[in-house]
Design a protein around this motif. Structure first.
Motif, PDB file in Angstrom:
ATOM      1  N   ASP A  53      13.421   6.723  -5.617  1.00 12.69           N
ATOM      2  CA  ASP A  53      12.602   5.548  -5.928  1.00 12.69           C
ATOM      3  C   ASP A  53      11.729   5.805  -7.148  1.00 12.69           C
ATOM      4  N   GLN A  54      11.187   6.989  -7.216  1.00  9.27           N
ATOM      5  CA  GLN A  54      10.290   7.333  -8.322  1.00  9.27           C
ATOM      6  C   GLN A  54      11.069   7.407  -9.636  1.00  9.27           C
ATOM      7  N   ILE A  55      12.296   7.913  -9.583  1.00 11.36           N
ATOM      8  CA  ILE A  55      13.137   7.974 -10.786  1.00 11.36           C
ATOM      9  C   ILE A  55      13.519   6.561 -11.232  1.00 11.36           C
ATOM     10  N   ASN A  56      13.874   5.705 -10.255  1.00 11.43           N
ATOM     11  CA  ASN A  56      14.360   4.362 -10.565  1.00 11.43           C
ATOM     12  C   ASN A  56      13.258   3.397 -10.991  1.00 11.43           C
ATOM     13  N   SER A  57      12.008   3.757 -10.722  1.00  7.77           N
ATOM     14  CA  SER A  57      10.940   2.844 -11.119  1.00  7.77           C
ATOM     15  C   SER A  57      10.110   3.494 -12.213  1.00  7.77           C
ATOM     16  N   ALA A  58       9.634   2.688 -13.100  1.00 11.07           N
ATOM     17  CA  ALA A  58       8.783   3.202 -14.178  1.00 11.07           C
ATOM     18  C   ALA A  58       7.347   3.330 -13.710  1.00 11.07           C
ATOM     19  N   GLN A  59       7.046   2.759 -12.515  1.00 13.24           N
ATOM     20  CA  GLN A  59       5.694   2.758 -11.962  1.00 13.24           C
ATOM     21  C   GLN A  59       5.433   4.071 -11.216  1.00 13.24           C
ATOM     22  N   PRO A  60       4.180   4.462 -11.079  1.00 12.24           N
ATOM     23  CA  PRO A  60       3.844   5.604 -10.217  1.00 12.24           C
ATOM     24  C   PRO A  60       4.174   5.256  -8.764  1.00 12.24           C
ATOM     25  N   MET A  61       4.178   6.232  -7.910  1.00  6.46           N
ATOM     26  CA  MET A  61       4.508   6.030  -6.506  1.00  6.46           C
ATOM     27  C   MET A  61       3.609   4.961  -5.897  1.00  6.46           C
ATOM     28  N   SER A  62       4.212   4.081  -5.079  1.00  8.88           N
ATOM     29  CA  SER A  62       3.467   2.952  -4.527  1.00  8.88           C
ATOM     30  C   SER A  62       2.490   3.357  -3.440  1.00  8.88           C
ATOM     31  N   GLN A  63       2.672   4.547  -2.858  1.00  7.23           N
ATOM     32  CA  GLN A  63       1.770   4.935  -1.780  1.00  7.23           C
ATOM     33  C   GLN A  63       0.357   5.222  -2.301  1.00  7.23           C
ATOM     34  N   PHE A  64       0.243   5.571  -3.553  1.00 14.75           N
ATOM     35  CA  PHE A  64      -1.059   5.891  -4.129  1.00 14.75           C
ATOM     36  C   PHE A  64      -1.301   4.996  -5.338  1.00 14.75           C
ATOM     37  N   SER A  65      -2.553   4.650  -5.534  1.00 15.38           N
ATOM     38  CA  SER A  65      -2.878   3.862  -6.715  1.00 15.38           C
ATOM     39  C   SER A  65      -2.918   4.787  -7.921  1.00 15.38           C
TER      40      SER A  65
END
Length: 191
Positions: A53-65
């Motif tokens: 998920d982290q590789i596929n998204s350009a965003q940081p991990m959703s569990q943490f802001s």
């Protein structure tokens, strides 16, 4: 130190860090993901999915802001974990540190630790009653036990004490008690 010593630590802050090899090259992260998928451990597959998920998204991990604060989902998980730890402490560990008392079979006015059980020792002198204490009393619990005997109205005759052999008196009765952290030997005696 021969005794178990309890202590408390006040938690004032928890800082979370989300580390899933995001600082490594993508090829290396993909190899790690494949290795995790081959493992049998219960959480390997979940970690592999999070890394994908982290590789596929350009965003940081959703569990943490982005500020590193813990999200509401993780706060609830931490709360549940804290409650589980507290329940474990009170159900399993606390009885080891707590101490309650019950009347002895020798004299109902003489207390013994509630977790002690009477044992037979046929080779012992007549009149002695033996109790084993499991788990053994710690140093502070042992001191508390001596204070409890006094609370039940027994006065220790310190001048007659010899090592672990204590003599207590109450209402014209005498009790000889040989006290060890893991066993108690009692003998009612006359004045």
């Amino acid at each position: 130190m021969k005794a178990t010593v309890g202590f408390c630590i006040e938690i004032t802050e928890i800082q979370g860090k989300w580390k899933l090899n995001q600082n490594h090259p993508i090829e290396r992260r993909k190899r790690v993901i494949e290795g995790l998928k081959r493992e049998d451990r219960y959480d390997s597959g979940q970690i592999a999915r999070l890394m994908e998920d982290q590789i596929n998204s350009a965003q940081p991990m959703s569990q943490f802001s982005q500020k590193g604060r813990i999200s509401l989902k993780w706060k609830w998980m931490l709360l549940v974990a804290a409650i589980a730890i507290i329940l474990f402490f009170f159900l399993y560990i606390s009885p080891v540190f707590s101490l309650s008392f019950k009347p002895s079979e020798v004299d109902p006015d003489f207390p013994i630790p509630a977790r002690s059980e009477r044992v037979e020792k046929p080779q012992a002198d007549k009149g002695w009653i033996f109790y084993e204490i499991r788990p053994s009393l710690t140093g502070k619990q042992f001191d508390r036990y001596l204070r409890e005997i006094e609370k039940w109205g027994w006065k220790e005759r310190k001048e007659e004490q010899m090592g672990r052999a204590h003599v207590f008196e109450k209402d014209g009765k005498r009790m000889m008690a040989v006290l060890y952290p893991d066993q108690i030997s009692l003998l009612p005696a006359s004045k």
